[in-house]
Design a protein around this motif. Structure first.
Motif, PDB file in Angstrom:
ATOM      1  N   LYS A  81       0.837  -1.205   0.000  1.00  0.00           N
ATOM      2  CA  LYS A  81       0.000   0.000   0.000  1.00  0.00           C
ATOM      3  C   LYS A  81       0.872   1.257   0.000  1.00  0.00           C
ATOM      4  O   LYS A  81       0.603   2.227  -0.708  1.00  0.00           O
ATOM      5  CB  LYS A  81      -0.927  -0.003   1.213  1.00  0.00           C
ATOM      6  N   TRP A  82       1.933   1.241   0.791  1.00  0.00           N
ATOM      7  CA  TRP A  82       2.839   2.384   0.885  1.00  0.00           C
ATOM      8  C   TRP A  82       3.527   2.638  -0.454  1.00  0.00           C
ATOM      9  O   TRP A  82       3.615   3.776  -0.914  1.00  0.00           O
ATOM     10  CB  TRP A  82       3.859   2.140   1.990  1.00  0.00           C
ATOM     11  N   ARG A  83       4.017   1.587  -1.081  1.00  0.00           N
ATOM     12  CA  ARG A  83       4.671   1.739  -2.387  1.00  0.00           C
ATOM     13  C   ARG A  83       3.694   2.242  -3.436  1.00  0.00           C
ATOM     14  O   ARG A  83       4.066   3.028  -4.309  1.00  0.00           O
ATOM     15  CB  ARG A  83       5.292   0.424  -2.831  1.00  0.00           C
ATOM     16  N   THR A  84       2.456   1.799  -3.389  1.00  0.00           N
ATOM     17  CA  THR A  84       1.436   2.269  -4.322  1.00  0.00           C
ATOM     18  C   THR A  84       1.166   3.754  -4.122  1.00  0.00           C
ATOM     19  O   THR A  84       1.042   4.513  -5.093  1.00  0.00           O
ATOM     20  CB  THR A  84       0.129   1.467  -4.140  1.00  0.00           C
ATOM     21  N   MET A  85       1.088   4.189  -2.863  1.00  0.00           N
ATOM     22  CA  MET A  85       0.877   5.616  -2.567  1.00  0.00           C
ATOM     23  C   MET A  85       2.022   6.452  -3.123  1.00  0.00           C
ATOM     24  O   MET A  85       1.802   7.514  -3.712  1.00  0.00           O
ATOM     25  CB  MET A  85       0.748   5.843  -1.057  1.00  0.00           C
ATOM     26  N   ILE A  86       3.244   5.981  -2.943  1.00  0.00           N
ATOM     27  CA  ILE A  86       4.420   6.708  -3.442  1.00  0.00           C
ATOM     28  C   ILE A  86       4.388   6.769  -4.962  1.00  0.00           C
ATOM     29  O   ILE A  86       4.597   7.832  -5.558  1.00  0.00           O
ATOM     30  CB  ILE A  86       5.726   6.045  -2.952  1.00  0.00           C
ATOM     31  N   ALA A  87       4.097   5.652  -5.604  1.00  0.00           N
ATOM     32  CA  ALA A  87       4.062   5.612  -7.069  1.00  0.00           C
ATOM     33  C   ALA A  87       2.996   6.544  -7.623  1.00  0.00           C
ATOM     34  O   ALA A  87       3.234   7.251  -8.608  1.00  0.00           O
ATOM     35  CB  ALA A  87       3.814   4.183  -7.549  1.00  0.00           C
ATOM     36  N   ASN A  88       1.834   6.594  -6.990  1.00  0.00           N
ATOM     37  CA  ASN A  88       0.764   7.494  -7.443  1.00  0.00           C
ATOM     38  C   ASN A  88       1.162   8.964  -7.280  1.00  0.00           C
ATOM     39  O   ASN A  88       0.867   9.780  -8.138  1.00  0.00           O
ATOM     40  CB  ASN A  88      -0.534   7.220  -6.680  1.00  0.00           C
ATOM     41  N   ALA A  89       1.822   9.281  -6.174  1.00  0.00           N
ATOM     42  CA  ALA A  89       2.259  10.662  -5.942  1.00  0.00           C
ATOM     43  C   ALA A  89       3.327  11.080  -6.960  1.00  0.00           C
ATOM     44  O   ALA A  89       3.319  12.206  -7.434  1.00  0.00           O
ATOM     45  CB  ALA A  89       2.788  10.816  -4.519  1.00  0.00           C
TER      46      ALA A  89
END
Length: 154
Positions: free
Chosen positions: A141-149
């Motif tokens: 979830k954290w990596r997905t948030m970073i990638a989206n940002a």
């Protein structure tokens, strides 16, 4: 004068100059003023790389077009900060307490300094800093948030 391609110059800039500039950036709190200074520095690097004089009347967009790039420095810094923050939050040691600012004691007078977590939560569009802290527990979830940002830009 040597005829080095723009691509090679850009790679040299990314390889030799940017790491020196970004040393320790994981612990920075980036205010609007600091962000503007970093953007100015990035444009200065590109102008020097392209041998564009400061007196030449060229816009930043024109310079970016000539360099075949976009502004990436702030995004790279934020990504490194978010990755480091996730690592620290998952360890649950003293660094975790210091980073979140959950230490006991009196706060100093005056306007309080911005915390790293507040800047990251704003960049990640996580709403509150507690949501960002909770998201670090789940690595995917954290990596997905970073990638989206990173995709959305700064």
């Amino acid at each position: 004068m040597l005829n080095i391609s723009i691509r090679t110059r850009r790679r040299a800039l990314e390889c030799y100059i940017e790491p020196i500039l970004m040393y320790g950036c994981e612990a920075w709190t980036i205010s609007k003023q600091t962000q503007k200074k970093l953007e100015v520095t990035e444009m200065w690097f590109l102008r020097r790389m392209l041998r564009i004089s400061w007196t030449a009347k060229k816009t930043n967009d024109t310079v970016l077009e000539e360099a075949h790039t976009t502004r990436l420095l702030i995004s790279k810094i934020r990504k490194r900060q978010a990755t480091f923050f996730g690592h620290v939050m998952r360890r649950e040691k003293l660094e975790n307490l210091v980073t979140t600012g959950m230490l006991e004691g009196k706060r100093s007078r005056g306007k309080q300094r911005e915390k790293l977590i507040e800047g990251l939560a704003d960049w990640l569009k996580a709403g509150k800093s507690l949501e960002a802290i909770e998201a670090t527990k789940d690595r995917k979830k954290w990596r997905t948030m970073i990638a989206n940002a990173v995709k959305q830009g700064t």
